[in-house]
Design a protein around this motif. Sequence first.
Motif, PDB file in Angstrom:
ATOM      1  N   PRO A   1       0.907  -1.280  -0.127  1.00 18.73           N
ATOM      2  CA  PRO A   1      -0.034  -0.010  -0.028  1.00 18.73           C
ATOM      3  C   PRO A   1       0.731   1.315   0.090  1.00 18.73           C
ATOM      4  O   PRO A   1       0.572   2.277  -0.470  1.00 18.73           O
ATOM      5  N   PHE A   2       2.051   1.437   0.704  1.00 17.85           N
ATOM      6  CA  PHE A   2       2.764   2.515   0.642  1.00 17.85           C
ATOM      7  C   PHE A   2       3.886   2.705  -0.352  1.00 17.85           C
ATOM      8  O   PHE A   2       4.663   3.638  -0.501  1.00 17.85           O
ATOM      9  N   ALA A   3       4.010   1.553  -1.214  1.00 14.90           N
ATOM     10  CA  ALA A   3       4.820   1.783  -2.416  1.00 14.90           C
ATOM     11  C   ALA A   3       3.903   1.761  -3.623  1.00 14.90           C
ATOM     12  O   ALA A   3       3.607   0.614  -4.283  1.00 14.90           O
ATOM     13  N   HIS A   4       3.629   2.978  -4.088  1.00 13.96           N
ATOM     14  CA  HIS A   4       2.926   3.105  -5.427  1.00 13.96           C
ATOM     15  C   HIS A   4       3.145   2.243  -6.637  1.00 13.96           C
ATOM     16  O   HIS A   4       2.529   1.682  -7.232  1.00 13.96           O
ATOM     17  N   THR A   5       4.615   2.046  -6.944  1.00 14.55           N
ATOM     18  CA  THR A   5       4.863   1.077  -8.011  1.00 14.55           C
ATOM     19  C   THR A   5       5.179  -0.300  -7.505  1.00 14.55           C
ATOM     20  O   THR A   5       6.032  -1.157  -8.439  1.00 14.55           O
TER      21      THR A   5
END
Length: 141
Positions: free
Chosen positions: A94-98
């Motif tokens: 969730p906190f790492a967009h890619t």
Amino acid sequence: MQYVAPVGIGVLYALLMSLVREPHRRRLNALMVAGAGAAYLSGGGLGGWEFAFTALVTYVAFRGLDSWTFIGVGWLLHTAWDVVHHVKGNPIIPFAHTSSLGCAICDPVIALWCLRGGPSLTGMFRDRGRNREEPRATMAR
């Protein structure tokens, strides 16, 4: 680096899995692809399709208990699901967009290794060293 690191992670995965002896390596990889199939289940953002995909990959993973080909197909299915999540759904982390994009790059590396039968990469390096011919000493006449 965003595109290179996932390839390295896929290679590292295959190297680490190479430490596990057959048939346990194949069975462990079937469990891993089943777990990957459920990775988006609690928040992937695609509703009921998350359950349908998990059911599909669970079946493929079950077949993978006896077949490296099915395990490779499972990783390719997960690659496609990663792309869908990168474009439309929520990222796998969730906190790492890619993160879904990274997973979509890593998974085919693992799939290729599986489709080759999940060979021991560490064993290949060991065997390569043993099969090398030593230079022969010639006797002077």
